[in-house]
Scaffold this motif. Structure first.
Motif, PDB file in Angstrom:
ATOM      1  N   ARG A 283       0.810  -1.211   0.000  1.00  0.00           N
ATOM      2  CA  ARG A 283       0.000   0.000   0.000  1.00  0.00           C
ATOM      3  C   ARG A 283       0.852   1.274   0.000  1.00  0.00           C
ATOM      4  NH1 ARG A 283      -2.043   3.482   3.626  1.00  0.00           N
ATOM      5  NH2 ARG A 283      -1.254   2.427   5.473  1.00  0.00           N
ATOM      6  N   GLN A 284       1.942   1.259   0.745  1.00  0.00           N
ATOM      7  CA  GLN A 284       2.691   2.499   0.943  1.00  0.00           C
ATOM      8  C   GLN A 284       3.877   2.693  -0.002  1.00  0.00           C
ATOM      9  OE1 GLN A 284       3.434   4.022   4.904  1.00  0.00           O
ATOM     10  NE2 GLN A 284       2.314   2.273   5.765  1.00  0.00           N
ATOM     11  N   SER A 285       4.482   1.633  -0.484  1.00  0.00           N
ATOM     12  CA  SER A 285       5.703   1.770  -1.295  1.00  0.00           C
ATOM     13  C   SER A 285       5.394   2.330  -2.678  1.00  0.00           C
ATOM     14  CB  SER A 285       6.393   0.415  -1.445  1.00  0.00           C
ATOM     15  OG  SER A 285       6.918  -0.010  -0.217  1.00  0.00           O
ATOM     16  N   PRO A 286       6.246   3.246  -3.151  1.00  0.00           N
ATOM     17  CA  PRO A 286       6.028   3.803  -4.483  1.00  0.00           C
ATOM     18  C   PRO A 286       6.591   2.922  -5.600  1.00  0.00           C
ATOM     19  CG  PRO A 286       7.900   4.875  -3.475  1.00  0.00           C
ATOM     20  CD  PRO A 286       7.338   3.918  -2.452  1.00  0.00           C
ATOM     21  N   ASP A 287       7.221   1.822  -5.242  1.00  0.00           N
ATOM     22  CA  ASP A 287       7.860   0.961  -6.237  1.00  0.00           C
ATOM     23  C   ASP A 287       7.514  -0.501  -5.972  1.00  0.00           C
ATOM     24  OD1 ASP A 287       9.300   0.658  -3.863  1.00  0.00           O
ATOM     25  OD2 ASP A 287      11.156   0.227  -4.914  1.00  0.00           O
ATOM     26  N   THR A 288       7.943  -1.350  -6.895  1.00  0.00           N
ATOM     27  CA  THR A 288       7.717  -2.793  -6.732  1.00  0.00           C
ATOM     28  C   THR A 288       9.012  -3.580  -6.811  1.00  0.00           C
ATOM     29  OG1 THR A 288       7.310  -3.030  -9.101  1.00  0.00           O
ATOM     30  CG2 THR A 288       5.377  -2.692  -7.681  1.00  0.00           C
ATOM     31  N   SER A 289      10.148  -2.902  -6.934  1.00  0.00           N
ATOM     32  CA  SER A 289      11.417  -3.611  -7.095  1.00  0.00           C
ATOM     33  C   SER A 289      12.121  -3.847  -5.763  1.00  0.00           C
ATOM     34  CB  SER A 289      12.340  -2.827  -8.032  1.00  0.00           C
ATOM     35  OG  SER A 289      12.647  -1.578  -7.463  1.00  0.00           O
ATOM     36  N   ASN A 290      12.967  -4.852  -5.730  1.00  0.00           N
ATOM     37  CA  ASN A 290      13.852  -5.137  -4.600  1.00  0.00           C
ATOM     38  C   ASN A 290      13.127  -5.132  -3.251  1.00  0.00           C
ATOM     39  OD1 ASN A 290      16.289  -5.742  -3.363  1.00  0.00           O
ATOM     40  ND2 ASN A 290      17.006  -3.634  -3.368  1.00  0.00           N
ATOM     41  N   GLY A 291      11.980  -5.760  -3.191  1.00  0.00           N
ATOM     42  CA  GLY A 291      11.241  -5.870  -1.935  1.00  0.00           C
ATOM     43  C   GLY A 291      10.361  -4.685  -1.598  1.00  0.00           C
ATOM     44  N   ARG A 292      10.410  -3.634  -2.369  1.00  0.00           N
ATOM     45  CA  ARG A 292       9.685  -2.383  -2.193  1.00  0.00           C
ATOM     46  C   ARG A 292      10.377  -1.476  -1.169  1.00  0.00           C
ATOM     47  NH1 ARG A 292       4.182  -2.494  -4.293  1.00  0.00           N
ATOM     48  NH2 ARG A 292       3.725  -4.576  -5.072  1.00  0.00           N
ATOM     49  N   GLN A 293      10.190  -0.173  -1.365  1.00  0.00           N
ATOM     50  CA  GLN A 293      10.925   0.803  -0.571  1.00  0.00           C
ATOM     51  C   GLN A 293      10.623   0.742   0.923  1.00  0.00           C
ATOM     52  OE1 GLN A 293      10.378   5.211  -0.912  1.00  0.00           O
ATOM     53  NE2 GLN A 293      12.466   5.114  -1.735  1.00  0.00           N
ATOM     54  N   LEU A 294       9.379   0.537   1.312  1.00  0.00           N
ATOM     55  CA  LEU A 294       9.054   0.467   2.736  1.00  0.00           C
ATOM     56  C   LEU A 294       9.860  -0.638   3.420  1.00  0.00           C
ATOM     57  CD1 LEU A 294       7.168   1.398   5.141  1.00  0.00           C
ATOM     58  CD2 LEU A 294       5.760  -0.549   4.521  1.00  0.00           C
ATOM     59  N   ARG A 295       9.942  -1.798   2.800  1.00  0.00           N
ATOM     60  CA  ARG A 295      10.728  -2.903   3.354  1.00  0.00           C
ATOM     61  C   ARG A 295      12.201  -2.509   3.465  1.00  0.00           C
ATOM     62  NH1 ARG A 295       9.253  -8.112   3.680  1.00  0.00           N
ATOM     63  NH2 ARG A 295       7.678  -7.837   2.064  1.00  0.00           N
ATOM     64  N   ARG A 296      12.717  -1.832   2.435  1.00  0.00           N
ATOM     65  CA  ARG A 296      14.119  -1.406   2.469  1.00  0.00           C
ATOM     66  C   ARG A 296      14.361  -0.403   3.599  1.00  0.00           C
ATOM     67  NH1 ARG A 296      13.030  -1.310  -3.043  1.00  0.00           N
ATOM     68  NH2 ARG A 296      13.121   0.971  -3.147  1.00  0.00           N
ATOM     69  N   MET A 297      13.401   0.490   3.832  1.00  0.00           N
ATOM     70  CA  MET A 297      13.550   1.454   4.932  1.00  0.00           C
ATOM     71  C   MET A 297      13.597   0.731   6.277  1.00  0.00           C
ATOM     72  SD  MET A 297      13.910   4.389   3.540  1.00  0.00           S
ATOM     73  CE  MET A 297      14.678   3.552   2.162  1.00  0.00           C
ATOM     74  N   CYS A 298      12.759  -0.276   6.441  1.00  0.00           N
ATOM     75  CA  CYS A 298      12.806  -1.081   7.671  1.00  0.00           C
ATOM     76  C   CYS A 298      14.183  -1.702   7.844  1.00  0.00           C
ATOM     77  CB  CYS A 298      11.743  -2.183   7.640  1.00  0.00           C
ATOM     78  SG  CYS A 298      10.062  -1.618   7.876  1.00  0.00           S
ATOM     79  N   ARG A 299      14.694  -2.289   6.783  1.00  0.00           N
ATOM     80  CA  ARG A 299      16.006  -2.937   6.856  1.00  0.00           C
ATOM     81  C   ARG A 299      17.107  -1.942   7.203  1.00  0.00           C
ATOM     82  NH1 ARG A 299      15.187  -6.588   1.481  1.00  0.00           N
ATOM     83  NH2 ARG A 299      14.031  -8.269   2.475  1.00  0.00           N
ATOM     84  N   GLU A 300      17.068  -0.762   6.563  1.00  0.00           N
ATOM     85  CA  GLU A 300      18.127   0.224   6.797  1.00  0.00           C
ATOM     86  C   GLU A 300      18.092   0.764   8.221  1.00  0.00           C
ATOM     87  OE1 GLU A 300      20.646   0.700   4.799  1.00  0.00           O
ATOM     88  OE2 GLU A 300      19.740  -0.680   3.374  1.00  0.00           O
ATOM     89  N   ILE A 301      16.917   1.049   8.734  1.00  0.00           N
ATOM     90  CA  ILE A 301      16.837   1.574  10.098  1.00  0.00           C
ATOM     91  C   ILE A 301      17.195   0.479  11.108  1.00  0.00           C
ATOM     92  CG2 ILE A 301      15.297   2.614  11.828  1.00  0.00           C
ATOM     93  CD1 ILE A 301      14.034   4.168   9.450  1.00  0.00           C
TER      94      ILE A 301
ATOM     95  N   GLU B  22       4.379   3.331  10.325  1.00  0.00           N
ATOM     96  CA  GLU B  22       3.588   4.457  10.817  1.00  0.00           C
ATOM     97  C   GLU B  22       4.138   5.807  10.331  1.00  0.00           C
ATOM     98  OE1 GLU B  22       2.830   6.235  15.249  1.00  0.00           O
ATOM     99  OE2 GLU B  22       2.931   4.054  15.061  1.00  0.00           O
ATOM    100  N   CYS B  23       5.454   5.909  10.188  1.00  0.00           N
ATOM    101  CA  CYS B  23       6.103   7.200   9.925  1.00  0.00           C
ATOM    102  C   CYS B  23       6.784   7.293   8.560  1.00  0.00           C
ATOM    103  CB  CYS B  23       7.153   7.460  11.008  1.00  0.00           C
ATOM    104  SG  CYS B  23       6.502   7.484  12.687  1.00  0.00           S
ATOM    105  N   TYR B  24       6.655   6.290   7.754  1.00  0.00           N
ATOM    106  CA  TYR B  24       7.335   6.202   6.459  1.00  0.00           C
ATOM    107  C   TYR B  24       7.064   7.413   5.578  1.00  0.00           C
ATOM    108  CZ  TYR B  24       8.127   4.263   1.742  1.00  0.00           C
ATOM    109  OH  TYR B  24       8.517   4.044   0.453  1.00  0.00           O
ATOM    110  N   ARG B  25       8.137   7.931   4.972  1.00  0.00           N
ATOM    111  CA  ARG B  25       8.062   9.051   4.032  1.00  0.00           C
ATOM    112  C   ARG B  25       8.654   8.599   2.704  1.00  0.00           C
ATOM    113  NH1 ARG B  25       5.421  10.073   7.805  1.00  0.00           N
ATOM    114  NH2 ARG B  25       5.391  11.959   9.046  1.00  0.00           N
ATOM    115  N   PRO B  26       7.809   8.138   1.780  1.00  0.00           N
ATOM    116  CA  PRO B  26       8.321   7.599   0.512  1.00  0.00           C
ATOM    117  C   PRO B  26       8.934   8.670  -0.378  1.00  0.00           C
ATOM    118  CG  PRO B  26       5.932   7.743   0.451  1.00  0.00           C
ATOM    119  CD  PRO B  26       6.354   8.123   1.836  1.00  0.00           C
ATOM    120  N   ASN B  27       9.860   8.236  -1.212  1.00  0.00           N
ATOM    121  CA  ASN B  27      10.426   9.099  -2.248  1.00  0.00           C
ATOM    122  C   ASN B  27      10.852   8.181  -3.379  1.00  0.00           C
ATOM    123  OD1 ASN B  27      12.286  10.662  -3.876  1.00  0.00           O
ATOM    124  ND2 ASN B  27      12.245  12.166  -2.230  1.00  0.00           N
ATOM    125  N   SER B  28      10.115   8.207  -4.461  1.00  0.00           N
ATOM    126  CA  SER B  28      10.356   7.255  -5.544  1.00  0.00           C
ATOM    127  C   SER B  28      11.662   7.495  -6.286  1.00  0.00           C
ATOM    128  CB  SER B  28       9.189   7.264  -6.536  1.00  0.00           C
ATOM    129  OG  SER B  28       9.045   8.552  -7.089  1.00  0.00           O
TER     130      SER B  28
END
Length: 172
Positions: A13-31, A57-63
């Motif tokens: 729902r929240q990720s602006p992309d569909t590649s590499n697990g999606r951005q929200l997942r990557r943000m979780c991993r990085e933090i 809850e706080c994700y700020r996407p940037n495609s």
């Protein structure tokens, strides 16, 4: 299973992309990587599940800018924890992940995110170079990965330039 379904739904729902697990997942991993970047923090900082909940809850996407999405998400989590340290469970709303209104692990995460954001202030300087920016991210993640990559890119560029000079000097 319900937690996995919840996260997968949020990720889609929240990720602006569909590649590499999606951005929200990557943000979780990085933090989470940041939270594990110092061995002395292990017993003091929020765990992976709490971080996942806070990121969703706080994700700020940037495609177009992964680094901007990460910085903005880190800042949003820090700001959110500044006004409320209680983190609700995502699938059982009457439960919390934190232990009360002054959870020490959530507070520690907030304070360490504040440190990271201060180290990244250089990114907003008009004089910030790529080397400065990469060094700031190295400090955040307690690594030399980013500056090592820059040095490797410089060596590759020098090699390519040397090959081009040789090719240009050959007479056909």
């Amino acid at each position: 299973r319900k937690v996995t379904e919840w996260f997968d739904g949020e990720n889609k729902r929240q990720s602006p992309d569909t590649s590499n697990g999606r951005q929200l997942r990557r943000m979780c991993r990085e933090i989470k990587k940041y939270s594990q970047s110092r061995t002395g923090w292990k017993s003091q900082i929020a765990g992976g599940f709490m971080i996942t909940k806070l990121v969703t809850e706080c994700y700020r996407p940037n495609s177009s800018r992964e680094d901007t999405a990460l910085y903005d998400t880190m800042r949003a989590i820090r700001d959110r924890l500044s006004y409320n340290l209680v983190v609700q469970h995502p699938v059982t709303p009457n439960e919390t992940i934190t232990k009360g209104t002054d959870d020490t692990k959530a507070r520690f995460l907030r304070d360490k995110l504040s440190d990271a954001l201060s180290w990244l202030e250089v990114l907003f300087s008009p004089d910030c170079t790529r080397k400065d920016a990469l060094a700031a991210w190295d400090k955040v993640f307690n690594t030399t990965y980013f500056t090592d990559k820059l040095e490797s890119e410089k060596r590759d560029a020098l090699r390519q330039a040397a090959v081009l000079r040789v090719v240009a000097s050959v007479r056909f």
